[in-house]
Design a protein around this motif. Sequence first.
Motif, PDB file in Angstrom:
ATOM      1  N   PRO A   1      95.703  -2.877 114.455  1.00 23.93           N
ATOM      2  CA  PRO A   1      95.007  -3.991 113.514  1.00 23.93           C
ATOM      3  C   PRO A   1      93.637  -3.685 113.183  1.00 23.93           C
ATOM      4  O   PRO A   1      93.040  -4.013 112.137  1.00 23.93           O
ATOM      5  N   VAL A   2      92.849  -3.111 114.064  1.00 22.31           N
ATOM      6  CA  VAL A   2      91.485  -2.692 113.902  1.00 22.31           C
ATOM      7  C   VAL A   2      91.376  -1.596 112.677  1.00 22.31           C
ATOM      8  O   VAL A   2      90.499  -1.721 111.928  1.00 22.31           O
ATOM      9  N   LEU A   3      92.360  -0.670 112.582  1.00 24.19           N
ATOM     10  CA  LEU A   3      92.374   0.323 111.560  1.00 24.19           C
ATOM     11  C   LEU A   3      92.489  -0.508 110.150  1.00 24.19           C
ATOM     12  O   LEU A   3      91.846  -0.081 109.225  1.00 24.19           O
ATOM     13  N   ARG A   4      93.488  -1.256 110.064  1.00 24.93           N
ATOM     14  CA  ARG A   4      93.712  -2.315 109.004  1.00 24.93           C
ATOM     15  C   ARG A   4      92.618  -2.958 108.410  1.00 24.93           C
ATOM     16  O   ARG A   4      92.327  -3.200 107.460  1.00 24.93           O
ATOM     17  N   ALA A   5      91.808  -3.640 109.361  1.00 26.03           N
ATOM     18  CA  ALA A   5      90.781  -4.336 109.120  1.00 26.03           C
ATOM     19  C   ALA A   5      89.406  -3.534 108.315  1.00 26.03           C
ATOM     20  O   ALA A   5      88.941  -3.821 107.506  1.00 26.03           O
ATOM     21  N   VAL A   6      89.527  -2.472 108.915  1.00 32.39           N
ATOM     22  CA  VAL A   6      88.407  -1.330 108.693  1.00 32.39           C
ATOM     23  C   VAL A   6      88.754  -0.982 107.150  1.00 32.39           C
ATOM     24  O   VAL A   6      87.816  -0.656 106.490  1.00 32.39           O
ATOM     25  N   THR A   7      90.074  -0.634 106.791  1.00 36.22           N
ATOM     26  CA  THR A   7      90.434   0.126 105.640  1.00 36.22           C
ATOM     27  C   THR A   7      90.681  -0.996 104.373  1.00 36.22           C
ATOM     28  O   THR A   7      90.898  -0.498 103.418  1.00 36.22           O
ATOM     29  N   ALA A   8      90.792  -2.256 104.861  1.00 34.42           N
ATOM     30  CA  ALA A   8      91.265  -3.228 103.884  1.00 34.42           C
ATOM     31  C   ALA A   8      90.379  -3.236 102.550  1.00 34.42           C
ATOM     32  O   ALA A   8      90.880  -3.013 101.645  1.00 34.42           O
ATOM     33  N   SER A   9      89.156  -3.182 102.601  1.00 39.00           N
ATOM     34  CA  SER A   9      88.218  -3.314 101.448  1.00 39.00           C
ATOM     35  C   SER A   9      88.430  -1.975 100.790  1.00 39.00           C
ATOM     36  O   SER A   9      88.122  -2.072  99.725  1.00 39.00           O
ATOM     37  N   THR A  10      88.526  -0.796 101.321  1.00 40.77           N
ATOM     38  CA  THR A  10      88.646   0.562 100.858  1.00 40.77           C
ATOM     39  C   THR A  10      89.809   0.351  99.772  1.00 40.77           C
ATOM     40  O   THR A  10      89.602   0.991  99.029  1.00 40.77           O
ATOM     41  N   ILE A  11      90.903  -0.013 100.470  1.00 43.49           N
ATOM     42  CA  ILE A  11      92.219  -0.063  99.653  1.00 43.49           C
ATOM     43  C   ILE A  11      92.051  -0.834  98.449  1.00 43.49           C
ATOM     44  O   ILE A  11      92.299  -0.506  97.461  1.00 43.49           O
ATOM     45  N   GLU A  12      91.396  -1.886  98.589  1.00 41.32           N
ATOM     46  CA  GLU A  12      91.584  -2.939  97.614  1.00 41.32           C
ATOM     47  C   GLU A  12      90.587  -2.506  96.439  1.00 41.32           C
ATOM     48  O   GLU A  12      90.463  -2.764  95.375  1.00 41.32           O
TER      49      GLU A  12
ATOM     50  N   GLN B   1     103.419  -1.707 100.000  1.00 37.85           N
ATOM     51  CA  GLN B   1     104.539  -2.375 100.325  1.00 37.85           C
ATOM     52  C   GLN B   1     104.813  -1.913 102.071  1.00 37.85           C
ATOM     53  O   GLN B   1     105.312  -2.862 102.614  1.00 37.85           O
ATOM     54  N   VAL B   2     104.346  -0.989 102.211  1.00 40.94           N
ATOM     55  CA  VAL B   2     104.474  -0.359 103.780  1.00 40.94           C
ATOM     56  C   VAL B   2     103.833  -1.523 104.592  1.00 40.94           C
ATOM     57  O   VAL B   2     104.135  -1.936 105.608  1.00 40.94           O
ATOM     58  N   LEU B   3     102.252  -1.554 104.052  1.00 38.87           N
ATOM     59  CA  LEU B   3     101.596  -2.493 104.752  1.00 38.87           C
ATOM     60  C   LEU B   3     102.148  -3.943 104.726  1.00 38.87           C
ATOM     61  O   LEU B   3     102.011  -4.532 106.005  1.00 38.87           O
ATOM     62  N   ALA B   4     102.796  -4.496 103.747  1.00 38.72           N
ATOM     63  CA  ALA B   4     103.417  -5.760 103.686  1.00 38.72           C
ATOM     64  C   ALA B   4     104.611  -5.792 104.881  1.00 38.72           C
ATOM     65  O   ALA B   4     104.702  -6.906 105.589  1.00 38.72           O
TER      66      ALA B   4
END
Length: 256
Positions: free
Chosen positions: A87-98, A138-141
């Motif tokens: 979860p922490v890694l997802r939160a950190v990378t969310a803005s970069t992915i978008e 899709q994998v993240l979803a």
Amino acid sequence: MGGAAAPLRGLAGLAGLVVVLQVLPNSGLVSGDYLPRASEMARALWHLLAEDAFWTALGDTLTGWGLGLAIAVAAGLVAGIVIGSVPVLRAVTASTIEFLRPIPSVALIPVAVLLYGADLRSVLLLVVYASFWQVLVQVLAGTQDVDPVAEDTARSYRLGGWGRVRYVIWPTALPYVMTGVRLAATVALVLTITAELVIGAPGLGHEIAIAQTSGAVPQVYALVLVTGLLGVAVNLMARAVERRALHWHPSVRREG
């Protein structure tokens, strides 16, 4: 009965298109110099099939598509499962992915040319970049859709990281993964031909550019027809793989 009628309706639509292409150049609405009759396109395609250069170009296109898709799927799977599981890694990378995901792959063409020139590596750079996001999202979803009860059960049985991925995350994420692979397969083909057309890398796109420059209009349309048929084949193949991988899934059972 309805299942058998659907292919017939599709064939009827194709036959209607052929008739329109045959008649339209003679109607005066479109010049025959820019839109040859369907019979001329078919004749040009027949001649192409007899040329070794055509099959070499087809092989180059399939190579760029296949390698790029394989790299994108592998990278998207690994990155998606790792990021989605933490979860922490997802939160950190969310803005970069978008930020990175909406960047059009064609905008990277100058970068690809500067790095690799008119080479297969340029094609792979564009194909992998465009296809990677289709799989990753899709994998993240899929990882986000994991049932909390299943998560708690895995923790109560003290499953490790690999066990959690194998028995909890993967079964939930697999339908999403297959959707991502199907989308990525189509995107990869589009970018492969685009790269060949614009950069000049060997393949069907490059052959289209050569035919256009030399004024061989029927050959241009014949090659475009080949790319369209290739797209249909890729889509059918991806759907067949999806149905086989998800034979246990309710959505696939309903289709059957």
